[in-house]
Design a protein around this motif. Structure first.
Motif, short mmCIF file in Angstrom:
data_model
loop_
_atom_site.label_atom_id
_atom_site.label_comp_id
_atom_site.label_asym_id
_atom_site.label_seq_id
_atom_site.Cartn_x
_atom_site.Cartn_y
_atom_site.Cartn_z
N UNK A 1 -38.17 -10.97 -74.71
CA UNK A 1 -39.20 -11.50 -73.81
C UNK A 1 -40.37 -12.09 -74.60
N UNK A 2 -40.75 -11.43 -75.69
CA UNK A 2 -41.82 -11.98 -76.53
C UNK A 2 -41.40 -13.29 -77.17
N UNK A 3 -40.12 -13.42 -77.49
CA UNK A 3 -39.65 -14.66 -78.11
C UNK A 3 -39.73 -15.84 -77.15
N UNK A 4 -39.66 -15.57 -75.84
CA UNK A 4 -39.72 -16.67 -74.87
C UNK A 4 -41.10 -17.32 -74.81
N UNK A 5 -42.13 -16.59 -75.22
CA UNK A 5 -43.48 -17.14 -75.17
C UNK A 5 -43.74 -18.16 -76.28
N UNK A 6 -42.96 -18.08 -77.34
CA UNK A 6 -43.13 -19.00 -78.47
C UNK A 6 -41.76 -19.49 -78.89
N UNK A 7 -41.45 -20.75 -78.54
CA UNK A 7 -40.12 -21.28 -78.81
C UNK A 7 -40.04 -22.00 -80.15
N UNK A 8 -40.78 -21.52 -81.13
CA UNK A 8 -40.70 -22.14 -82.46
C UNK A 8 -39.33 -21.93 -83.08
N UNK A 9 -38.57 -20.97 -82.56
CA UNK A 9 -37.24 -20.69 -83.08
C UNK A 9 -36.22 -21.74 -82.62
N UNK A 10 -36.58 -22.56 -81.63
CA UNK A 10 -35.60 -23.48 -81.06
C UNK A 10 -35.46 -24.72 -81.92
N UNK A 11 -34.21 -25.11 -82.14
CA UNK A 11 -33.91 -26.36 -82.85
C UNK A 11 -32.73 -27.02 -82.14
N UNK A 12 -32.88 -28.25 -81.66
CA UNK A 12 -31.80 -28.89 -80.89
C UNK A 12 -30.49 -28.95 -81.66
N UNK A 13 -30.55 -29.22 -82.96
CA UNK A 13 -29.31 -29.30 -83.74
C UNK A 13 -28.60 -27.95 -83.80
N UNK A 14 -29.37 -26.88 -83.92
CA UNK A 14 -28.75 -25.54 -84.00
C UNK A 14 -28.10 -25.17 -82.68
N UNK A 15 -28.67 -25.60 -81.56
CA UNK A 15 -28.12 -25.23 -80.25
C UNK A 15 -27.05 -26.20 -79.76
N UNK A 16 -26.82 -27.27 -80.52
CA UNK A 16 -25.83 -28.24 -80.07
C UNK A 16 -24.42 -27.65 -80.07
N UNK A 17 -24.17 -26.69 -80.94
CA UNK A 17 -22.84 -26.09 -81.03
C UNK A 17 -22.64 -24.93 -80.05
N UNK A 18 -23.69 -24.53 -79.33
CA UNK A 18 -23.57 -23.44 -78.37
C UNK A 18 -23.07 -23.97 -77.03
N UNK A 19 -22.61 -23.04 -76.19
CA UNK A 19 -22.16 -23.40 -74.85
C UNK A 19 -23.35 -23.36 -73.91
N UNK A 20 -23.76 -24.53 -73.43
CA UNK A 20 -24.91 -24.61 -72.54
C UNK A 20 -24.43 -24.73 -71.10
#
Length: 837
Positions: free
Chosen positions: A113-132
């Motif tokens: 829940x704390x991670x949702x407040x700061x999305x600095x961890x998100x990278x579009x290239x890293x999430x491209x291989x995940x199932x969205x």
């Protein structure tokens, strides 16, 4: 008629003159006033809660791998793992090293829940291989200046779920938040509006019926009305009444009806007040809630009939109250004993799944047992004993070869899909007199087994993994040989262990050299080998492949809850439903891509390649709902909760027809009836139906069986197998040759096992006793059915194969209470008419 109406009106006046009545009125008004400020609002499901973590063991393993595996450093998993607090990361590293570290689920949920407040961890290239999911793709397309705060947090949650597939239980996109006088409750519901309405109708209203209407008001009612009959029997009062030309029987019945005035007045105010609050404050305008009024009065009448008879016999209000309380205690004890037998005697023996091999029948039970039918004794023989103190989970048994059936037992699996202890494949075959023998180690979290050609396929929360069936059967002999070798001396074991360690080191070095890597020396080499071993262990912990079971899913297919899988008869393929997505995957020659290969080579190469996706489609509707699948060689049938049943053509997955489920009942399981184009369906009310497609219309026919627990199709004989009334089994042929478009059934074999000792006690003692005793406590089931409009419902949101079905007892309590009420009133009238007061 006028004198009797005067008696009833006098009873109303007497009730209104009672101080206890006005105290009860005041208590009801205060209760409704305190409840009136309640409210709700619906918003996106964003906050993680500890019970959202469906697989805590897998989550720890995934996060630990994200921290220690260099390959995961820039992936979505690695980025999420690095957002956790230092203390949790320290514990996760201990998990990676093989330590048994317990990490509180609440702490993990709070960190997410704390991670949702700061999305600095998100990278579009890293999430491209995940199932969205479809919802995440839609949120990603929204411009940043047009997305709301709740939508932003919802998007962050879906991104975290995409990085950690298989960990979280499926939840509705929007959730209910209750409020009181404008302030939100600290507890947030993880259900949507439809589920919230069902919760109120099926759980909340019956609870209020039990405690407010069934206990408090009835107890107060007995206190007020116990003196009605003794006061009537006073010489002056009785002589005055009997001086009129009226019947004693009708006089007593008039007093009885008038005595119900107290409860009627109280119940009307309480129920109508609750109905108005539910409508104005919760938007639940359900007029069926008003059924609580006649049911509550009927319940009071049962107890008042005892009080009235005691008042006639002893002419004492105190004795009437005491005897009525003793009667209530007796009824409660009988109800408790009956519930005990339902839960611990009948329930554990109920058939859950069936498997067949020639004339052998093997069943798994809801109590976590595995049994085989023994014709010699006409009993179900325990293969895996059901232990009451544990809630084990049996992987549904399947036939893997002629004379061989496979299953598995997950220790404490009902509380944790990963269970406790190792998970071994159990093979039952005729050579070992059908005794379960441990074989290969299954992937952790295996929930279903399938047979495709010569392969045994295991389904868990991470994917599908397969192994040759021959290897599974050969492993039984290998395990027996291993037990014999335990008697060898320890020097040989040490030498073999040293040789094994040397071979591991040599193979590791060889692999590193072949990859062109520089071999580290000394401690660095040991550290590298250790990290590699840790990562392998972590992959196994999170349900990854084992030494024997290797993944077979195509790379573009990832399983996300809810998941259902079914094989296609006569084909080397299967159909997968995962979070609204329906995919047909083939492992046949088309997957191998070489028509010159022999069939065995085709199967081996296709499994190694992971098969191919023949067709893929997203189904409309709420994709968080559980689904039920069945497939024939041409058709796939899909039934989702609160959605139409879809008849889908297999090759292209195009919907041909759709219709409401049979009798609008939720479908629990389905099976294709061979290549006839017909499907058998088990609905939540315990009825079995046969469905077929006539042009673009789905048609159903209900079969005459009731209380059905499980259904299956025996391909060898072409018979539909129906398990009903706990553990009885019928083998049925289904013919569709009738000109009227109906099907005909014929029973060709039956299993009617001899009852066990406790089951005999239940049938011949407890059940008749419950029929003779008014089951007033079960009237809450009647209320639940009247208010919700459903006779059955599913408890929990577990895997559809393991969901607990609650079938409400509607007619039995009404019948038993009605018979008792008539008997007591008859005895009272006979006593009053025959005595000279």
């Amino acid at each position: 008629m006028r004198p009797y109406l005067a008696v009833i009106a006098d009873s109303f006046h007497s009730a209104l003159a009672s101080r206890i009545l006005w105290i009860a009125f005041l208590a009801i008004w205060l209760f409704l006033a305190a409840l009136a400020p309640i409210g709700y609002h619906e918003d996106y499901t964003t906050t993680f809660r500890w019970f959202d973590l469906d697989n805590g063991t897998q989550l720890k393993a995934m996060l630990a791998r994200g921290l220690v595996d260099p390959k995961e450093a820039d992936t979505a998993l690695g980025r999420i793992a690095r957002t956790f607090p230092a203390e949790i990361k320290r514990q996760l590293r201990q998990v990676a090293e093989g330590d048994d570290v317990r990490i509180d689920k609440s702490a993990l949920a709070d960190s997410l829940n704390e991670a949702m407040d700061d999305e600095s961890w998100y990278d579009p290239d890293a999430w491209r291989s995940t199932v969205r999911l479809r919802e995440l793709r839609e949120l990603d397309e929204l411009p940043e200046d047009q997305i709301s705060t709740s939508q932003r947090r919802r998007r962050a949650r879906l991104r975290i779920e995409a990085a950690l597939p298989g960990v979280f239980a499926a939840q509705a996109a929007r959730s209910i938040t209750l409020s009181y006088a404008g302030f939100d409750f600290p507890a947030v519901f993880s259900i949507g509006k439809d589920q919230f309405v069902a919760l109120v109708n099926q759980i909340v209203v019956p609870v209020l019926m039990n405690w407010l209407l069934g206990f408090a008001l009835i107890f107060l009612g007995i206190l007020v009305t116990a003196s009605i009959v003794p006061e009537m029997l006073q010489p002056g009062s009785l002589h005055l009444l009997l001086s009129k030309p009226i019947s004693r029987t009708l006089l007593l019945l008039s007093k009885f009806l008038g005595g119900c005035a107290f409860v009627f007045l109280c119940v009307c105010q309480l129920v109508i007040g609750l109905w108005l609050i539910a409508g104005f404050r919760l938007d639940i305008w359900n007029a069926r809630i008003l059924w609580c009024i006649p049911v509550a009065v009927f319940l009071f009448a049962v107890f008042f009939s005892v009080s009235m008879f005691a008042g006639l016999r002893w002419r004492s209000a105190i004795l009437s109250i005491g005897i009525t309380c003793m009667f209530g205690a007796f009824v409660m004890v009988i109800g408790f004993i009956g519930g005990y037998f339902d839960t611990l005697v009948r329930g554990p023996d109920r058939v859950s799944q069936l498997a067949f091999s020639d004339d052998q029948v093997v069943i798994s039970t809801q109590g976590g047992g595995l049994k085989r039918y023994d014709p010699a004794t006409n009993r179900w023989r325990e293969l895996l004993e059901t232990e009451g103190h544990r809630r084990d989970l049996i992987v549904p048994p399947i036939q893997i070869a002629d004379g061989a059936i496979a299953s598995a037992r997950i220790r404490n699996g009902r509380f944790n899909l990963y269970g406790s202890g190792s998970l071994d494949l159990l093979v039952l075959d005729v050579a070992n007199d059908w005794e379960p023998k441990p074989s290969l180690r299954l992937p952790i979290g295996t929930r279903r087994l399938f047979k495709i050609d010569d392969r045994l396929v295991a389904l868990n929360n991470t994917g599908l993994m397969a192994t040759p069936i021959k290897a599974a059967r050969d492993a039984i002999d290998f395990a027996s040989d291993s037990e014999d070798s335990d008697s060898e001396d320890s020097d040989s074991e040490d030498k073999e262990s040293q040789d094994s360690d040397s071979s591991v080191d040599a193979s590791t070095d060889a692999d590193r050299a072949s990859a062109g890597e520089e071999q580290p020396a000394g401690d660095a080499a040991s550290s590298s080998i250790g990290v590699t071993a840790w990562i392998s262990d972590l992959l196994r912990m999170q349900g990854g492949p084992t030494e024997d079971f290797q993944p077979i899913l195509p790379k573009q297919v990832t399983l996300t809850e809810p998941v259902r899988v079914t094989t296609v008869p006569g084909r080397s393929s299967l159909v997968i439903y995962t979070r609204g997505r329906l995919a047909h995957i083939s492992f046949g020659q088309a997957a191998a891509g070489d028509g010159d290969l022999d069939s065995a080579t085709v199967v081996r190469s296709s499994f190694a390649d992971g098969g191919r996706v023949v067709a893929d489609v997203m189904l409309p509707g709420d994709d968080s709902r559980q689904a039920v699948l069945a497939a024939s060689d041409q058709v796939v049938l899909v039934a989702r909760e609160d959605q139409p049943v879809r008849w889908i053509e297999l090759s292209g997955l195009e919907t041909v027809a759709e219709a409401e489920p049979p009798e609008s009942q939720q479908v629990l399981s389905m099976t294709a009836l061979g290549s006839t184009g017909q499907f058998a369906m088990l609905t939540i009310d315990g009825r079995c139906h046969v469905g077929w497609c006539d042009g673009d219309t789905l048609k159903y026919q209900t079969l005459p069986w009731s209380d059905v627990a499980a259904i299956d199709f025996q391909e060898q004989t072409g018979q539909l197998v129906i398990a009903h009334h706990i553990d009885q089994v019928d083998f049925v042929t289904v013919d569709s040759g009738n000109s009227g478009g109906t099907v005909a059934t014929k029973v060709v074999r039956t299993i009617r096992p001899t009852l066990t000792s406790w089951r005999s006690v239940d049938r011949y003692l407890i059940t008749p006793l419950r029929m003779l005793t008014p089951q007033t406590g079960e009237l809450s089931d009647t209320v639940s059915a009247l208010v919700s409009g459903k006779s059955s419902f599913v408890l929990g949101q577990a895997d559809a194969d393991q969901q607990e079905v609650i079938r409400l007892k509607i007619a039995r309590p009404v019948l038993s209470c009605s018979v008792f009420l008539v008997v007591m009133l008859t005895l009272s009238c006979m006593y009053f008419s025959s005595r000279d007061f």
